[in-house]
Design an enzyme around this catalytic site. Sequence first.
Site, PDB file in Angstrom:
ATOM      1  N   CYS A 100      11.086   1.149  -6.001  1.00 47.08           N
ATOM      2  CA  CYS A 100      10.841   1.280  -4.563  1.00 47.08           C
ATOM      3  C   CYS A 100      11.122   2.711  -4.103  1.00 47.08           C
ATOM      4  CB  CYS A 100      11.648   0.243  -3.779  1.00 47.08           C
ATOM      5  SG  CYS A 100      11.079   0.031  -2.073  1.00 47.08           S
ATOM      6  N   HIS A 190      10.224  -4.858  -6.475  1.00 44.65           N
ATOM      7  CA  HIS A 190      11.647  -4.955  -6.803  1.00 44.65           C
ATOM      8  C   HIS A 190      11.883  -5.957  -7.931  1.00 44.65           C
ATOM      9  CE1 HIS A 190      13.625  -2.574  -3.626  1.00 44.65           C
ATOM     10  NE2 HIS A 190      12.598  -2.918  -2.876  1.00 44.65           N
ATOM     11  N   GLU A 192      14.533  -6.328  -9.481  1.00 40.15           N
ATOM     12  CA  GLU A 192      15.933  -6.775  -9.393  1.00 40.15           C
ATOM     13  C   GLU A 192      16.163  -7.821  -8.305  1.00 40.15           C
ATOM     14  OE1 GLU A 192      15.944  -3.481  -6.270  1.00 40.15           O
ATOM     15  OE2 GLU A 192      14.683  -4.259  -7.884  1.00 40.15           O
TER      16      GLU A 192
END
Length: 247
Positions: A100, A190, A192
């Site tokens: 990002c 993302h 994560e």
Amino acid sequence: MDNHRPHPLVIVKLGDTFEALREHHGDFEHWIAAGLATQTLPILVIDPRRGDALPAPGTLSGAVVSGSHAMVSDREPWSERTAEWLARLVAHGTPVLGICYGHQLLAHALGGEAGNHPNGIEIGTVTVTLDEAAAADPLLQGMPAEFQAQVVHLQSALRLPEGAVRLAGNAHEPVQAFRVGDKAWGVQFHPEFDAEAMRGYIDHLAADHLKPGGIDPATLRDSVAATPAAAALLARFARIAEAHDAA
């Protein structure tokens, strides 16, 4: 006898999640470390915002650059310092994964451009489509041609650096992933984030960014789904860092 001591895999923390999420769910560096799941490389977290030293390229097995609530186009001193360091890492051939903000910063660091997306915010669970170039990419090869990923961003990599290879996109965001050289990647999504984190971002951004734009937060929240293919990218990157360190 092999006396090689593994070099650390660095998580470059450039932002913090919302306090309510952090209290119950940890912060960006915890989510990234869990996804990397490396059993052989020590994890080192550094935060350039507080003045942490940026290690020399040859002392690392790789670097993951986190997201942030800041904007790359603001050119904060800590951000510009990190961008200069990223350019050195890429030149050295150290594996890099920007997420990002890190994705946009990598593009900026190498001569591209980051700025406000002309169509505003992209948020929620979205479909990402791989380009043909991904079939031979060390990080993305073997992934589904389309997969779900969590996204939340107002800015984008508007122009890629010279020589960069676009690897994935979708209708809202043309550059969901790119590679520069052999071992440096940016992903706008993302890997994560889990579904709980994504719903937390929808809740926090509803009043200021979603409802004013005509987006119904409840409908968006209900559409959030698990994203196992995207999440697997972190472990894939860890394997690349492990191989780089072993070599």
